[in-house]
Design an enzyme around this catalytic site. Structure first.
Site, PDB file in Angstrom:
ATOM      1  N   LYS A   1       1.195  -1.220   0.080  1.00 37.25           N
ATOM      2  CA  LYS A   1      -0.287   0.378   0.375  1.00 37.25           C
ATOM      3  C   LYS A   1       1.142   0.917   0.362  1.00 37.25           C
ATOM      4  CE  LYS A   1      -3.698   2.123   2.590  1.00 37.25           C
ATOM      5  NZ  LYS A   1      -4.253   1.828   4.388  1.00 37.25           N
TER       6      LYS A   1
ATOM      7  N   SER B   1     -10.008   2.052   3.229  1.00 36.88           N
ATOM      8  CA  SER B   1      -9.051   2.295   2.345  1.00 36.88           C
ATOM      9  C   SER B   1      -7.362   1.877   1.552  1.00 36.88           C
ATOM     10  CB  SER B   1      -7.954   3.462   3.345  1.00 36.88           C
ATOM     11  OG  SER B   1      -6.960   2.152   3.623  1.00 36.88           O
TER      12      SER B   1
ATOM     13  N   SER C   1      -9.175  -0.686   7.507  1.00 38.49           N
ATOM     14  CA  SER C   1      -8.956  -0.863   6.478  1.00 38.49           C
ATOM     15  C   SER C   1      -8.233  -1.663   5.822  1.00 38.49           C
ATOM     16  CB  SER C   1      -7.883   0.386   6.185  1.00 38.49           C
ATOM     17  OG  SER C   1      -8.695   1.384   6.476  1.00 38.49           O
TER      18      SER C   1
END
Lengths: 493, 480, 97
Positions: free
Chosen positions: A81, A156, A180
């Protein structure tokens, strides 16, 4: 039809690499081919690191050919990420304010994986500064759920979830502050793990909410999640909140089964707001656990209802302070043109560089911490947090594992909730309590709903009891035997 | 209307630890810009602070020296505000749970009176980077741009807050002097105001003499020496007096001391009061110092200035003012004590160290080639009558410059004073024989004329006679 | 009961330039979110200690041993504006915060 290498699990790949049946370069080539085939539709990546990855894979092949000891991580294509710092590789946090930022150091979590031989395929798209539940808050582009391209992957860590679901990476790192990792895992039909807070170092994890941020993993199996955690877990002297406790074996005992395991179904987990398809799928999964010998009961987390409120005070407050450093002085975006003075430059830089959700949370947090409001908001929220912790402690006196849906719904359409922040926040209602308490939780697929969209079931364990968590999740996973693959990749290269 | 000034001082002390407060960058002064930085102290995304154990040990030491209570549980807090020299735009500091609470510092004034100044708290924080103003005169008000050096960012900073117990600029100066001497004796900081390792801000308010409630306080910044502090406070007290006498209100504000102009000026501050939005630092666990550790630190405390002054007066017999001067200068103190250890008589040694030796040291900036043995020898040789004071001073100059033993210098320069009563007695006889009228005056009662006779004897001895012995011998013969 | 927030003041504290439209939108949205968040006040927690960290530790320190610093060019690599070996910014006004 033989499976593409990029669709194998990490365990399977490791075996093939060890047996000389495949090379790290071949594995990587398979991942690259998959990315080339689907990425224009999925949009999981913000930065691809093809050249670096190829060089690394070549090095590994030389190393592996010597017959030297091989880590389970060696040769596995991994995506990060884009909130993890990578030395020399652009890291944006899905924001314009870091569009050109190149970190001078590696995040510890990445360094551990890299040191064990993982190959970086790229930095994945995410909601800006990890704030969101749909990846629609990325300043760059939304990510499309591989199961249905007009739908969100969750957030997210949407890019990491989608990349693993689509076979663009075998493993991925994400971050879980309010859900997330677990929620996008649920929406994308993959395994998402949030370990105990402090189990994995946060050094190099670009901070959103310091007391909630947790490094998490995306894999397609529970065994792979356990292998990843084995390498990631451990004390880091550069992170004062990282736990200085021994790391047990996470892979031994995976097959221990659930006979006699006390499983508590969280009450209110099937109430209003939970989609019928989700409720059905998760209830069925719980029945299968019972079938394997688990003792099912009911448990209340009385303050879970207030957890969402507490979270939306604690997280924005900490974030308003963590994001203060983005001011155009030492790195990142600086508003162009003349400025009357440095402070004016900061106003303009931050006004232009941050997106609406980030501004919303900075404003909320600034307000909650401001003079006269601290006790009523942040102070009170931290007290509610204590009560949530006590709820879990009480629950874990009677049960070994708690279970609930991961997300109240399956993947919703892109744009459907984007204009309603409150509606968006409700996506995290089942995941947030575990962040407040710091306890480990995992989401595994429980099946597909009538629309063919993945449903996730969440298991939660006491702090530092990842072994029991993995054992229960592995048992359920093997019982369900799902082998989910999005239509997008069937027949893809 | 008679006013009473109420003064409190906030001092910042940069610790001389090997590394910064929250990262492992070397903590050095004067390095080229931005060569002592890392991702942590530059505030890079993803970095985290880890407290320096030695810095905590040193602040505990400071607290113990000031008789503070060491908190069993204390926290770092974030103090949030934006400024270009702040890498994170928050400073990791302490708020309502500081490491050291309470305490006091006893000060002595020039008239010998003593006063106890309360300490409110001593807490730990980190220093900021340094900005340089460019494009104008180099001052902030006409600059067109600024440049930043983050070498200093993250250096451990101890903040010491006094109670508003001081009433005059002299008391404030005495407090700062005593604090500086105390910190110096602890070896925790360079405490050089000229380098910024000791900084001081003052809060001043006036109230009608005898009143209980405090007046509006004004903060004064930018005083770079103890002298500056005294001048700035004197000016500010006068400014506030004139303001109040004119029936105008005192504005609560921060004022900047201008050394050249000799005045304080308002910093054109924005109207908003600073809202620091303090909250506990989530990246750093609480500090709960183990009592055994605190005891270890307590055991390592050196003799503090006050105790040393008392010892000099009570045990070594020095006058309080002399003790004060000595203790205020660590180098002088060391020279003195080592000379006493070599059997120099303390009062005489102290006089030499605080006067002639001090002059030499101040001019040179260091001890030159002077050693405690030199000082001890001077004292011993004088008391043996082998050299006069003037002669000793000359010899001392030589020893300071070259390290030459004092006796050798005396002989080389021909400074040896004759005290031999036989030789001097003969000269005395000569002098008396050559000045019968003066002798008569003496015998008639004018004892003062003995000075002239001593002078004559000194001339005969080409200055090398011990004047005391000379006088004694003359007197003997005159009275005999 | 929706909360009244002085958006301009908060934006100033946060150093955020906001358009009029953003200000208006935030005023409404923050009020809504806060109304929900303020529910924490319904919980009786007078005798409850606040949690600073979910898995508490105490006394975590680092030895006072230096490690290499960044070379100056690395330190300045991401600088939006550079002046020799220093970071350059527009003039700094009289007072901070």
């Amino acid at each position: 039809m033989s499976e593409a290498l990029c669709d194998l699990t990490g365990a399977e790949l490791s075996a093939r690499l060890g047996a000389g049946e495949a090379s790290a370069s071949e594995v990587l080539a398979s991942s690259h081919a998959r990315i080339d085939a689907v990425e224009d539709r999925v949009g999981a990546f913000l930065t691809r690191t093809d050249q670096l990855a190829s060089e690394r894979a070549e090095e590994l092949d030389v190393y592996l050919s010597t017959g030297a000891p091989q880590s389970p991580v060696a040769g596995i294509p991994v995506a990060l990420k884009d909130v993890f710092t990578t030395n020399g590789v652009r890291t944006t946090c899905g924001s314009r304010i870091l569009e050109t930022y190149v970190p001078p150091y590696d995040a510890t979590a990445w360094a551990r994986l890299a040191g064990a031989g993982a190959v970086l395929v790229g930095k994945t798209n995410c909601d800006e500064f990890a704030m969101g539940s749909s990846n629609e808050n990325s300043a760059y582009a939304p990510v499309h759920n591989p199961w249905a391209l007009d739908r969100v992957p969750g957030g997210s860590s949407g890019g990491s979830a989608a990349a693993v679901a689509a076979g663009e990476a075998v493993w991925a790192l994400g971050t879980d502050t309010g859900g997330s990792v677990r929620q996008p895992a649920s929406l994308c039909g993959v395994v998402g793990l949030k370990p105990t807070y402090g189990r994995i170092s946060r050094y190099g994890l670009i901070a959103f909410a310091s007391s909630l941020d947790t490094v998490g993993t995306f894999t397609r199996t529970v065994r792979d999640a356990a292998s990843m955690l084995q390498v990631l877990a451990g004390h880091d002297p550069r992170d004062a909140t990282s736990l200085d406790v021994a790391v047990p074996s996470y892979t031994d005992g995976l097959d221990g089964g659930v006979a006699g395991l006390r499983v508590g179904v969280v009450t209110d987990a099937f109430g209003e707001g939970v989609a019928p398809g989700v409720a059905t799928s998760v209830r069925a999964a719980i029945d299968r656990l019972a079938g394997r010998g688990a003792e099912i009961g009911e448990v209340a987390l009385p303050h879970a209802g207030y957890a969402l409120s507490a979270y939306y005070l604690i997280a924005p407050s900490e974030c308003s302070s963590n994001l203060a450093r983005y001011d155009g002085v030492r790195y990142g975006y600086r508003a162009p043109g003349e400025h009357a003075d440095s402070i004016e430059m900061m106003f303009a830089t931050r006004g232009q560089g941050f997106g609406p959700e980030v501004k919303r949370r900075i404003m909320l947090g600034t307000y909650a911490l401001s003079a006269g409001y601290y006790e009523a908001y942040y102070g009170q929220a931290q007290k509610v947090r204590t009560l949530v912790i006590r709820d879990y402690e009480a629950a874990f006196e009677r049960f070994d594992i708690l279970v609930s849906p991961t997300s109240p719904t399956t993947a919703f359409r892109i744009g459907e909730k984007a204009d309603d922040p409150m509606a968006m926040y409700l996506n995290d209602i089942f995941t947030i309590p575990a962040n407040l308490a710091g306890v480990p939780a995992i989401s595994i697929p429980s099946g597909l709903d009538d629309d063919g969209l993945p449903v996730g079931v969440q298991l939660t364990a006491p702090a530092l009891d990842e072994p029991t968590l993995f054992r229960a999740a592995h048992a359920l996973e093997s019982e369900l035997a799902l082998a989910l693959r999005p239509p997008l990749v069937l027949g893809a290269g | 209307m008679a006013y009473e000034a109420v003064i409190g001082l906030e001092c910042h002390v940069e610790l001389s630890t090997a590394t910064k407060m929250f990262c492992a960058c070397a903590n050095v002064f004067g390095a080229p810009p931005n060569t002592q930085t890392c991702p942590v102290c530059l505030g890079h995304p993803g970095t985290l602070p880890v407290p320096n154990r030695e810095a905590i040990a040193r602040i505990i030491k400071i607290g113990l020296a000031l008789d503070s209570a060491i908190a069993p549980h204390s926290l770092f807090h974030r103090k949030n505000y934006f400024y270009p020299d702040m890498p994170k735009n928050y400073q990791i500091s302490q708020y309502d749970l500081p490491i050291c609470v309470g305490g006091h510092l006893d000060i002595e004034l020039a008239d010998g009176s003593a006063k106890r100044v309360g300490i409110t708290r001593v807490h730990m924080e980190e220093d900021t980077g340094k900005s340089t103003h460019g494009g104008g005169s180099g001052r902030i008000h006409d600059a067109t741009y600024a440049t930043l050096d983050f070498n200093r960012a993250g250096v451990p900073l101890v903040e010491c807050v006094s109670e508003p117990d001081m009433r005059t600029p002299e008391e404030a100066a005495a407090y700062l002097r005593e604090l500086r001497a105390t910190l110096e004796s602890l070896d925790v900081s360079d405490v050089k105001m000229e380098e910024g390792s000791l900084r001081c801000d003052a809060n001043v308010s006036l109230r009608p003499a005898g009143a209980e409630t405090l007046g509006t306080k004004v903060e004064i910044k930018n005083m770079n020496s103890i002298r500056s502090l005294e001048r700035a406070l004197a000016f500010e007290i006068e400014r506030q007096t004139k303001t109040l006498d004119a029936d105008d209100p005192i504005v609560q504000e921060t004022r900047h001391w201008d050394e050249d102009a000799g005045s304080t000026a308002s910093m054109r501050s924005k109207e908003e009061a600073f809202d620091y939005r303090y909250f506990p630092e989530p990246d750093i666990p609480a500090m709960e110092p183990d009592p055994a550790w605190v005891d270890e630190v307590r055991a390592s405390l050196p003799e503090l200035p006050r105790a040393r002054r008392d010892r000099y007066v009570d045990t070594l017999g020095l006058k309080p003012e002399v003790a004060r001067v000595l203790v205020a200068d660590r180098g002088a103190s060391a020279l003195f004590e080592d000379a006493v250890a070599l059997d120099a008589e303390p009062v005489a040694a102290a006089n030499w160290v605080t006067q002639d030796v001090a002059a030499l040291r101040n001019a040179a900036g260091d001890n030159g080639a002077l050693t405690p043995q030199h000082v001890a020898d001077v004292v011993t040789l004088i008391s043996a009558g082998a050299v006069s004071n003037a002669g000793a001073k000359q010899a001392l100059d030589a020893s300071f410059a070259s390290g030459e033993p004092v006796e050798a210098a005396i002989d080389r320069l021909g400074l040896r004073q004759v005290s031999d009563t036989g030789a001097l007695g003969a000269l005395a006889d000569e002098v008396l024989a050559e000045n019968p009228d003066v002798v008569q005056k003496f015998r008639d009662g004018k004892e003062g004329v003995i000075g002239f006779l001593v002078g004559q004897l000194m001339q005969k001895a080409a200055g090398a006679a011990n004047p005391k012995v000379a006088q004694e011998l003359l007197r003997e013969r005159l009275q005999g | 009961m929706p909360v009244e927030i002085d958006i301009e003041h908060v934006a100033k504290l946060a150093r955020l330039d906001l358009s009029d439209e953003e200000i208006a939108r935030l005023r409404t949205q923050l009020a809504q979110i806060l109304e929900h968040a303020a529910r924490v006040g319904e919980v009786a927690a007078a005798d409850v200690a606040p949690t600073a960290s979910p898995i508490p530790r105490a006394n975590v320190y680092r030895d006072d041993v230096p490690e290499p610093c960044l070379p100056v060019d690395e330190a300045l690599r991401n600088a939006p504006e550079r002046d020799g070996d220093r970071f350059r910014v527009p003039r700094i006004a009289e007072t901070g915060a």
